[in-house]
Structures are given as structure tokens and as C-alpha cells.
Design an enzyme around this catalytic site. Structure first.
Site, mmCIF file in Angstrom:
data_model
loop_
_atom_site.group_PDB
_atom_site.id
_atom_site.type_symbol
_atom_site.label_atom_id
_atom_site.label_comp_id
_atom_site.label_asym_id
_atom_site.label_seq_id
_atom_site.Cartn_x
_atom_site.Cartn_y
_atom_site.Cartn_z
ATOM 1 N N ASP A 8 1.146 -1.157 0.204
ATOM 2 C CA ASP A 8 0.589 -0.482 0.011
ATOM 3 C C ASP A 8 0.643 1.232 0.267
ATOM 4 O OD1 ASP A 8 -2.916 1.519 -0.312
ATOM 5 O OD2 ASP A 8 -2.155 1.814 2.137
ATOM 6 N N ASP A 10 -0.428 5.290 0.864
ATOM 7 C CA ASP A 10 -0.834 6.466 1.930
ATOM 8 C C ASP A 10 -0.290 5.484 3.655
ATOM 9 O OD1 ASP A 10 -0.726 8.357 0.676
ATOM 10 O OD2 ASP A 10 -2.610 8.245 -0.554
ATOM 11 N N GLY A 42 -5.177 4.277 -3.756
ATOM 12 C CA GLY A 42 -6.208 4.657 -4.385
ATOM 13 C C GLY A 42 -6.033 5.881 -5.418
#
Length: 192
Positions: A8, A10, A42
């Protein structure tokens, strides 16, 4: 044998706008050994490359919360875009409740709300959650290239749907629990 590492961005790889130098070194060592490094985020492609390119890290990316899989060159090799007709169900909920939102597309970021309103609400959320400063999101600030600072406003949902754009995702945000509770009931029974 490890063939791939996925991270991931953030809050995992990137914390408070910073990637630990030991992580950078580990990523580069893994890539040198032939292990593929992939980020999942995202964010859009530019949002990922703006963080990784200055560090000399080139990698594939799962973007838009799974809407795209892009190779190292940024070419989408798999996608799962939102049906534009769904916007007719989704957007009125946000518009009626004045909930700030952004539409991430394959060519920019959009909202029918005033761009400054979206940016300021996003900046406020960032200040509460991550310690950003409101001025970070103003022109020239360190967050001025974020999607919330690049909103293109449109007037009509029907006209927007006619544009030659693929919808990566619709992101609404708030730090106000009562505002969130107002919109949640609309989505609990929505068709998938």
C-alpha cells in the site's frame, strides 16, 4: 522463493509524506534480485509516480482502489471502470447533502461542486487525519498537485456522462461523522 512484493502507499510505504530510506533501499535490493515490486493505492498513476520517480523506483501499480493495473510505463493493462450510468445514482446523494466528492477519471478529476470547496474540505480532512496544513493545498504548496487541487467543475451529470472518459472511482470524504451518517443509508441498498 518470493516473486512479488505488493505494498500500500498512503499510511504504509508513505508515512507523513516520507518514505523511510531503509524501505527505499530494500525495494531496490528486491528489484535487483528480480523480485517484482508493485504498489497498490487509491491514487491515480501520477499520484504514485510523483512519489516514487524522484526516488528512482519504477514499478507496476494497482490504482484507483483496484480499478486499474498499470505496468511500469503507466499503460493500463487491466481495468475495471465504473459504469457511467451509476453516476446518476451516486452523485445526487452527494449533491443533495453537499458532501464533497471527486470523480477520478482516466483524464482528470471532476465534481459539480465548486473546486475551492472540494479542495478546502479535502485539506481540512487532511489536517485532521494527517496533520497537513491548509496552506499545503494552495498553489505552490507541497500538496498542490493532489487531485483535490485539480478539480474541473461540470454543470450537468448527463453532459458529463457523454464525455469520453472512463471513471476510475468516485471518492467522497468528510471528517464530520453526522455528514457521513446522512449519506450511508442511500448506499446500503444500492445495486452493485
Amino acid at each position: 522463493m518470493i516473486k512479488m512484493i505488493v505494498s500500500d502507499v498512503d499510511g504504509t510505504l508513505l508515512s507523513h509524506g516520507y518514505i523511510n530510506p531503509k524501505c527505499i533501499e530494500s525495494i531496490k535490493k528486491a528489484q535487483a534480485k528480480g523480485i517484482e515490486f508493485v504498489v497498490a493505492s487509491g491514487r491515480d498513476y501520477y499520484g504514485v509516480t510523483s512519489v516514487l520517480d524522484p526516488l528512482g523506483i519504477k514499478c507496476s501499480a494497482i490504482l484507483g482502489n483496484g480499478a486499474q493495473y498499470c505496468n511500469k510505463e503507466g499503460k493500463a493493462i487491466m481495468d475495471c471502470y465504473l459504469d457511467k450510468e451509476m453516476l446518476k445514482e451516486i452523485l445526487p446523494v452527494f449533491i443533495e447533502n453537499n458532501t464533497p466528492y471527486m470523480i477520478f477519471t482516466t483524464n482528470g478529476f471532476y465534481s459539480n461542486l465548486k473546486p475551492d470547496y472540494v479542495r478546502d474540505r479535502f485539506a481540512y480532512r487532511g489536517s485532521v487525519r494527517f496533520g497537513n496544513k491548509m496552506e499545503d493545498f494552495l498553489p505552490g504548496g507541497p500538496m498542490s498537485d493532489s487531485p483535490a487541487c485539480q478539480i474541473q467543475q461540470f454543470d450537468s451529470i448527463d453532459e458529463f456522462i457523454k464525455k469520453d472518459l472512463d471513471i476510475i472511482k468516485v471518492e467522497a470524504f468528510s471528517h464530520d461523522e453526522s455528514e457521513i451518517q446522512k449519506v450511508l443509508p442511500y448506499f446500503k441498498n444500492m445495486k452493485k
